[in-house]
Design an enzyme around this catalytic site. Sequence first.
Site, PDB file in Angstrom:
ATOM      1  N   HIS A 120     -10.890 -47.657  17.077  1.00 30.83           N
ATOM      2  CA  HIS A 120      -9.831 -48.627  17.392  1.00 30.83           C
ATOM      3  C   HIS A 120     -10.218 -49.502  18.579  1.00 30.83           C
ATOM      4  O   HIS A 120     -10.868 -49.052  19.530  1.00 30.83           O
ATOM      5  CB  HIS A 120      -8.475 -47.953  17.584  1.00 30.83           C
ATOM      6  CG  HIS A 120      -8.339 -47.042  18.772  1.00 30.83           C
ATOM      7  ND1 HIS A 120      -7.997 -47.500  20.028  1.00 30.83           N
ATOM      8  CD2 HIS A 120      -8.461 -45.703  18.889  1.00 30.83           C
ATOM      9  CE1 HIS A 120      -7.911 -46.479  20.864  1.00 30.83           C
ATOM     10  NE2 HIS A 120      -8.197 -45.375  20.204  1.00 30.83           N
ATOM     11  N   GLU A 173      -3.730 -48.610  17.707  1.00 32.09           N
ATOM     12  CA  GLU A 173      -3.807 -47.170  17.448  1.00 32.09           C
ATOM     13  C   GLU A 173      -2.997 -46.399  18.466  1.00 32.09           C
ATOM     14  O   GLU A 173      -2.331 -45.410  18.127  1.00 32.09           O
ATOM     15  CB  GLU A 173      -5.263 -46.711  17.493  1.00 32.09           C
ATOM     16  CG  GLU A 173      -5.468 -45.234  17.159  1.00 32.09           C
ATOM     17  CD  GLU A 173      -5.270 -44.289  18.338  1.00 32.09           C
ATOM     18  OE1 GLU A 173      -5.102 -43.074  18.109  1.00 32.09           O
ATOM     19  OE2 GLU A 173      -5.285 -44.763  19.502  1.00 32.09           O
TER      20      GLU A 173
END
Length: 542
Positions: free
Chosen positions: A360, A406
């Site tokens: 991420h 995320e």
Amino acid sequence: MKFLLFTFVGAHLLALNSGKAIFRNDTSQRTFQEIKEEIARYGDVAKAIIDLAVYGKAQNRSYERLALLVDTVGSRLSGSKGLEKAIQIMCQNLKEDGLENVHLEPVKIPHWERGEESAVMLEPRMQKMAILGLGSSIGTPPEGITAEVLVVTSFDELRRRAQEARGKIVVYNQPYTNYSSTVKYRVQGAVEAAKVGALASLIRSVASFSIYRDLPHGTFHPLASLLLPVLATSRDRGRKEQICRYADLKIKTSLMNSLSPLALPVAEACPAGMAKSIGPLQSSPHTGIQEYQDGVPQIPTACITVEDAEMMSRMVSRGSKIVIQLKMGAKNYPDADSFNTVAEIIGSKYPEQVVLVSGHLDSWDVGQGAMDDGGGAFISWEALSLIQDLGLRPKRTLRLVLWTAEEQGGVGAFHYYQSHKANISNYSLVMESDAGTFLPSGLQFTGSEKARAIMKEVMSLLQPINVTQVFSAGEGTDINFWIQDGVPGASLLDDLYKYFSFHHSRGDTMTAMDPKQMNVAAAVWAVVSYVVADMEEMLPRS
């Protein structure tokens, strides 16, 4: 040498592509011995990837790429300009790297800002406390919240002492066992405290180690003896600010390398406004997301250092009354526009089938987000770069996804899953690196027993760098949606103690990273993703 390498790789691809596709409805007609022999034939390709990543021209490349991004952009909080700038930079980087089908997939993500925040213990004595507000927390009134403290070590203790909690600030001093079992106090702490009438909650940082250090007033770092005379005599504010910026840099370096910050007198001698940037670096709690619950009042919540939580626990055990003034300027804003970033090496034989590698791109707003999860994102990019550099094109598509948001609960990944789950039968393996890129000890894997046996053979190809183990529980916030639906999943396992020492803190900077360890992590990631993508059959499911 380069010509010979490409000649070998090309011959290898021709040999492997000459066979017929025998994958039909998740059922293999081959014996495991035949699959094992197929994997063994990738030994030379695996060695070529390892040599390029660890010893060749690509060594340190993922580290240098990451350093350039985080030094340029800094932290990348969901909804921030920093995150969106990073996404645009990465999209351009992937195009310039020659990867295919580079594009952005739009998604709405949460936008929260912490604002100014402080905590001061007023009784039984005055002491400033380092805090980091938790993601999605509301703020306090402008005047703050001043209240007595109730210290508890568990939710059970809080419920037993519910009558004492009303009108107080609940401090959780929960012991750290491991992240997965302790993080519930960060996520649910505010809700549980609000249920019993608390005004706010402060949670002991969920960390295996604290990077808190505080030198008593008058303690001198060797550098202080050089800087203080200049600060004391100079009338040039610009010169003073230049010196203080230098001191600020040295604090960061010292904090990461030796955990010994500069002396307080240096910060105090700096011009107004400069000391503020130096002071907070002497300690760093660990932030993270928290969640409110419908029907339960929302109260402000923040993390405090392990040391301050333990200190307050000792104080109350002696009968002391603790009063804290808490001020938080945190605000939640309407969702912001963002993107998952996608790039591919399109498969040569089964382009509709996918092996997904990911990390991420977002981070918290403290530190640089180098470790969490810059490292994971950049070894995932590096995996495709290494494969491309060697002139390899697997049978299946290798898809890189750099997730957005995320840290807010896998928001970007959930949107991707909703958009692509119609093709779930075409996903052979989903991979995510989001637990550090230190020296890997192996691969965590979730899948059928047959798939696990295959992955053990794949990992044996990494014997030259002694990373061959296959552990259980391959998982990641961004790939769990797929794993829960039966797609095999894998994650990188390395030094979790070190990872959680700097996790979600000001210590998450490039100084916590090691280029040589990133090289090894990238090699593992590239070998696994390439071999699984190039094998004649997809990984079998349960």
